[in-house]
Design an enzyme around this catalytic site. Structure first.
Site, PDB file in Angstrom:
ATOM      1  N   ASP A  28      -5.724  -5.975 -38.368  1.00 41.87           N
ATOM      2  CA  ASP A  28      -5.479  -5.065 -37.202  1.00 41.87           C
ATOM      3  C   ASP A  28      -5.381  -3.538 -37.758  1.00 41.87           C
ATOM      4  OD1 ASP A  28      -4.693  -3.611 -34.964  1.00 41.87           O
ATOM      5  OD2 ASP A  28      -4.322  -5.274 -33.825  1.00 41.87           O
ATOM      6  N   SER A  61      -7.070  -1.669 -29.673  1.00 45.94           N
ATOM      7  CA  SER A  61      -7.290  -3.176 -30.128  1.00 45.94           C
ATOM      8  C   SER A  61      -7.989  -4.098 -29.117  1.00 45.94           C
ATOM      9  CB  SER A  61      -5.972  -3.997 -30.687  1.00 45.94           C
ATOM     10  OG  SER A  61      -5.570  -3.355 -31.895  1.00 45.94           O
ATOM     11  N   PHE A 105       7.031 -18.155 -33.661  1.00 48.89           N
ATOM     12  CA  PHE A 105       8.023 -18.322 -34.469  1.00 48.89           C
ATOM     13  C   PHE A 105       8.890 -16.950 -34.564  1.00 48.89           C
ATOM     14  CE2 PHE A 105       4.314 -20.634 -36.269  1.00 48.89           C
ATOM     15  CZ  PHE A 105       4.920 -21.633 -36.532  1.00 48.89           C
ATOM     16  N   HIS A 163      -4.498   5.532 -34.268  1.00 50.01           N
ATOM     17  CA  HIS A 163      -5.596   5.006 -34.715  1.00 50.01           C
ATOM     18  C   HIS A 163      -6.573   5.947 -35.094  1.00 50.01           C
ATOM     19  CE1 HIS A 163      -4.892   1.379 -31.881  1.00 50.01           C
ATOM     20  NE2 HIS A 163      -3.944   1.233 -32.772  1.00 50.01           N
TER      21      HIS A 163
HETATM   22 ZN    ZN Z   1      -2.396  -0.055 -32.870  1.00 48.05          ZN
END
Ligand code: ZN
Ligand code: MG
Length: 526
Positions: A65, A115, A295, A487
């Site tokens: 990512d 994303s 987790f 980004h």
């Molecule tokens: Zn980001």
């Protein structure tokens, strides 16, 4: 016309046509899908031996990512330097793959993407708007009523319908945009649990993302649900009552009072749920058919901080290995998405050390997978959803510490043995960001929390002379002070190996990745 050996190729007129009035393409979910299929047909025509391509029984899609090309380059150098080498000549494991292409990452409504829209392109074959998860661009972000009739089928859903095993592994929250784009359809990426609901227009009562993961088999008749779901984000699965979380003693976030971890066990046959490393290691993949691992209440730890996690967490490589062992039991094959989800988060915090170490861990996870599977029947794709405004700059000498200050070369070709100075008389780092939280952060404490400090300096550059810029708490200088680094919009790379990897070539729209996976696996023809 492009001539390629014996094949003559007429560039395909894709179904995008220009609108006379607006001068922008008339795009639709169908045109994205059709154009993606057309590119696969074109790339198939480049093949020499048309008959000899085996079918990819298994597909593994690795996503870094925010792993732009500059991130891959810097991580490659750091990995080499951690072994005591200059570093520039090093290759991350997946850089040895035989097929590479560029991926155009823009969303249908944004020059620089997020994303949700980008992963939807890869999981459904259709570009969509920022913030949307596996629904098309006709959906109004945050409006549940607009979802009806606009769902996009994901490759994970198709794989489940065809009896394959499926899995999602991430270091981010399992309900985060990238993993969610495999199994959920939602008008707003931030609708991770029902506590988020009131922020959106939800009169049609769309189910939150956590619920959609647990209820997948209920919502998809004929599917037995995901076989593997490993990551963070436990808070969205636990009820909002005291001590709901076994690691922290905190309440979960669910206002509906449901404990989705127990519902996972009820909704799946031969299922297990684990929340720490010890329990994870005790799972025998031969004896478990559906494994949920959560987790951390939120995102899992960065690789750098994994040993300081309270309850103990497996690494991305360890999760990948266990996922493959479990999924590989299915004779019909599997689809697995593995995300290094926190490269992005470290970049947003202008903290290159954590971003690069998580990229190196992704390369380890890819190597782990590569060595476990049969490459005659497994397609492995490694790519990013989008880039970051992260640069490698100056003219530092070969082998200069990548996290360090730029040191130049003198007229005799030797190191100047002192930091190069900018026009303000102060040193500068090789790595930097075009925007972000400020010009310079002082090194923080040794905790991951230090990267979210707010003591931003917008007054101008600070003197780095006595600052250890390789320290994990160091935050890079940025040009434009924004609350959070953003980004970037340039292309990212796609690396591929295995059957169908030869279709990964040239400069491609990001949604073509879906069509390549479908063609390579012949999933709909099985
Ligand atoms: Zn980001
Ligand atoms: Mg299944």
């Amino acid at each position: 016309m492009i001539s390629f050996k014996h094949i003559t190729f007429m560039p395909l007129l894709l179904t995008l046509s220009l609108s006379a009035t607006e001068g922008i393409p008339q795009e639709s979910p169908q045109s994205w899908f059709d154009a993606g299929q057309a590119v696969v047909a074109r790339n198939k025509s480049y093949r020499y031996a048309q008959a000899d391509i085996p079918i990819a029984k298994n597909i593994i899609l690795f996503i870094g990512d925010g792993m732009g090309v500059s991130t891959v380059t810097a991580a490659r150098i750091l990995e080499g330097q951690l072994r005591g080498e200059p570093g520039e000549e090093n290759e991350l494991f997946f850089e040895e793959f035989p097929n590479v292409a560029l991926s155009k990452t823009y969303n249908s409504d944004r020059q620089v993407p997020d994303s949700a829209g980008t992963m939807t392109a890869m999981t459904t074959g259709v570009k969509t708007d920022m913030g949307l998860i596996a629904v098309n661009e006709y959906v109004v972000r945050g409006n549940c009523d607009s979802q009806s009739g606009n769902h996009l089928q994901t490759i994970l859903e198709s794989a489940e319908q065809h009896g394959m095993a499926t899995g999602v592994v991430t270091t981010a929250r399992l309900t985060h945009a990238t993993p969610a784009s495999n199994y959920a359809h939602i008008m707003e990426r931030e609708f991770e649990d029902d506590q988020d609901g009131p922020r959106f227009s939800n009169p049609g009562d769309c189910a939150d993302i956590a619920r959609q993961l647990i209820e997948f088999s209920v919502n998809n008749p004929g599917s037995d649900g995901l076989e593997v779901a490993l990551g963070g984000g436990r808070q969205s699965f636990l009820p909002a009552r005291p001590n709901a979380d076994p690691e922290t003693g905190n309440p979960g976030e669910r206002l509906d009072g449901r404990d989705l971890t127990t519902e996972w066990l009820e909704n799946h046959s031969n299922a297990d749920y684990v929340w720490n490393k010890q329990q994870f290691e005790a799972i025998d993949p031969a004896r478990t058919d559906h494994l949920l691992g959560l987790f951390d209440p939120s995102h899992m730890a960065y690789s750098l901080d994994i040993d300081s996690d309270q309850g103990g967490e497996p690494s991305l490589s360890e999760m990948t290995a266990k996922a493959i062992r479990l999924l590989d039991k299915n004779d019909k094959g599997f689809y697995l998405n593995v995300e290094a989800g926190r490269i992005d988060h470290a970049h947003h915090a202008v903290n290159p050390k954590r971003a690069l170490l998580d990229t190196i861990e992704l390369a380890r996870a890819v190597k782990t997978a590569y060595e476990m599977v049969d490459l005659e029947e497994t397609l492995i794709i490694v790519t990013a959803d989008h880039s970051h405004v992260f640069t490698i700059a100056g003219y530092p000498i070969r082998g200069n510490p990548i996290l360090g200050k730029a040191v130049n070369v003198d007229s005799s070709g030797e190191s100047e043995n002192a930091s190069a100075l900018a026009r303000d008389g102060m040193p500068y780092t090789t790595l930097g960001y075009q925007n972000g939280e400020g010009f310079h952060f002082l090194p923080g404490t040794n905790t991951a929390d230090s990267i979210h400090r707010t003591d931003v300096n917008t007054a101008g550059r600070s003197d780095l002379t006595d600052i250890d810029t390789t320290h994990e708490g160091f935050h890079s200088e940025t040009v434009v002070p924004l609350r959070q680094e953003t980004h970037a919009g340039e292309d990212v790379a796609i690396y591929a190996v295995g059957p169908g990897a030869d279709l990964v070539r040239g400069v491609m729209e990001q949604n073509v990745i879906f069509h390549i996976m479908m063609e390579a696996s012949q999933l709909e023809q099985r």
